[in-house]
Design an enzyme around this catalytic site. Structure first.
Site, short mmCIF file in Angstrom:
data_model
loop_
_atom_site.label_atom_id
_atom_site.label_comp_id
_atom_site.label_asym_id
_atom_site.label_seq_id
_atom_site.Cartn_x
_atom_site.Cartn_y
_atom_site.Cartn_z
N ASP A 67 0.82 -1.20 0.00
CA ASP A 67 0.00 0.00 0.00
C ASP A 67 0.86 1.26 0.00
O ASP A 67 2.08 1.20 0.17
CB ASP A 67 -0.93 0.00 1.21
CG ASP A 67 -0.25 -0.48 2.49
OD1 ASP A 67 0.99 -0.32 2.60
OD2 ASP A 67 -0.93 -1.02 3.38
N HIS A 137 -7.08 -5.22 10.30
CA HIS A 137 -6.83 -4.93 8.89
C HIS A 137 -5.49 -5.53 8.43
O HIS A 137 -4.57 -5.68 9.22
CB HIS A 137 -6.90 -3.43 8.57
CG HIS A 137 -5.75 -2.61 9.03
ND1 HIS A 137 -5.89 -1.43 9.73
CD2 HIS A 137 -4.40 -2.74 8.86
CE1 HIS A 137 -4.72 -0.90 9.97
NE2 HIS A 137 -3.79 -1.68 9.45
N GLU A 142 -9.61 -2.25 5.61
CA GLU A 142 -10.26 -2.03 6.89
C GLU A 142 -11.49 -2.94 7.05
O GLU A 142 -12.00 -3.48 6.06
CB GLU A 142 -10.69 -0.57 6.99
CG GLU A 142 -9.58 0.45 6.78
CD GLU A 142 -8.68 0.62 8.00
OE1 GLU A 142 -8.66 -0.26 8.88
OE2 GLU A 142 -8.00 1.66 8.08
#
Length: 239
Positions: A67, A137, A142
């Protein structure tokens, strides 16, 4: 799902580091999925130490990170790219031309499609490293009503912002990120997840003992054919 409980984060870092070093020595052009945060730092320390000792070379690996924040320059000290340079890339012979990151400043749809295609063209991820958030998560996936599939843009929850704001000091941290989806993560051939500290105990319990549910995204790892979970005693206290 295989669960291994060790005494300390340092011991976990060494054991997970060995998995990565062994993977690269067995397949020098491995595709590695990498994570940021405090949990993987001891693993990266071990990998750097083994490189310095001449026991492994990372020059032929391809890497993909989970990410990246949106609305943050790649060069910012708090970007995940900078984190990886500081903690692993600058300490080994990883070829930066083979390092892949999501561009959190790019147009969402095209960038997410590009990243998925890049992973596919690389042959898929051989070994994926994960941490876990206090809310369960993985990546920035999430808790939600359904499992995500592909790389996408996510609005960070208040709990995630509370956990990460300390790294930004007095500067407000980004509210959005782009992340590999649960479906993308589950395609990795092997997954190793690290959870350390008492603050991760509830999430670790839900991941391992709870039902498979998007309310605890990490619980999906129960369905992976080769997932290894490393916990220290504090993270394992509820098991």
């Amino acid at each position: 799902m295989k669960v291994i409980v060790l005494d300390t984060a340092a011991q976990i870092g060494e054991e997970v580091g060995k998995i990565f070093v062994d993977q690269v020595n067995a397949k020098p052009d491995s595709v590695l999925g990498l994570a940021t945060g405090m949990s993987p730092v001891p693993t990266y320390d071990y990998m750097a130490k083994e490189y310095a000792a001449g026991n492994v070379s990372f020059k032929n690996v391809t890497t993909f990170n989970l990410d990246e924040y949106c609305d943050l320059p790649k060069s910012d000290k708090n970007s995940f790219y900078s984190f990886m340079v500081d903690n692993l890339f600058s300490r080994t012979d990883v070829d930066l031309n083979k390092v892949n990151f999501i561009d959190g400043n790019a147009e969402e749809k095209a960038e997410c499609e590009r990243y998925e295609k890049a992973i596919e063209n690389a042959g898929g991820i051989d070994l994926q490293l994960l941490g876990i958030g206090t809310n369960g998560h993985i990546g920035f996936n999430e808790p939600a009503d359904e499992f995500t599939q592909h790389t996408y843009k996510v609005k960070l929850t208040d709990s995630t912002i509370a956990s990460n704001q300390k790294f930004f000091g007095d500067v407000p941290m980004p509210r959005y990120a782009m992340t590999m989806g649960i479906g993308s993560i589950m395609k990795a051939k092997k997954i190793v997840l690290i959870a350390t500290g008492e603050s991760k105990a509830k999430a670790a319990y839900a991941m391992i003992k709870g039902e498979v549910s998007p309310s605890c995204p990490a619980s999906v790892l129960q369905n992976h054919e080769d997932a290894v979970i490393f916990l220290d005693k504090e993270a394992a206290k509820l098991l």
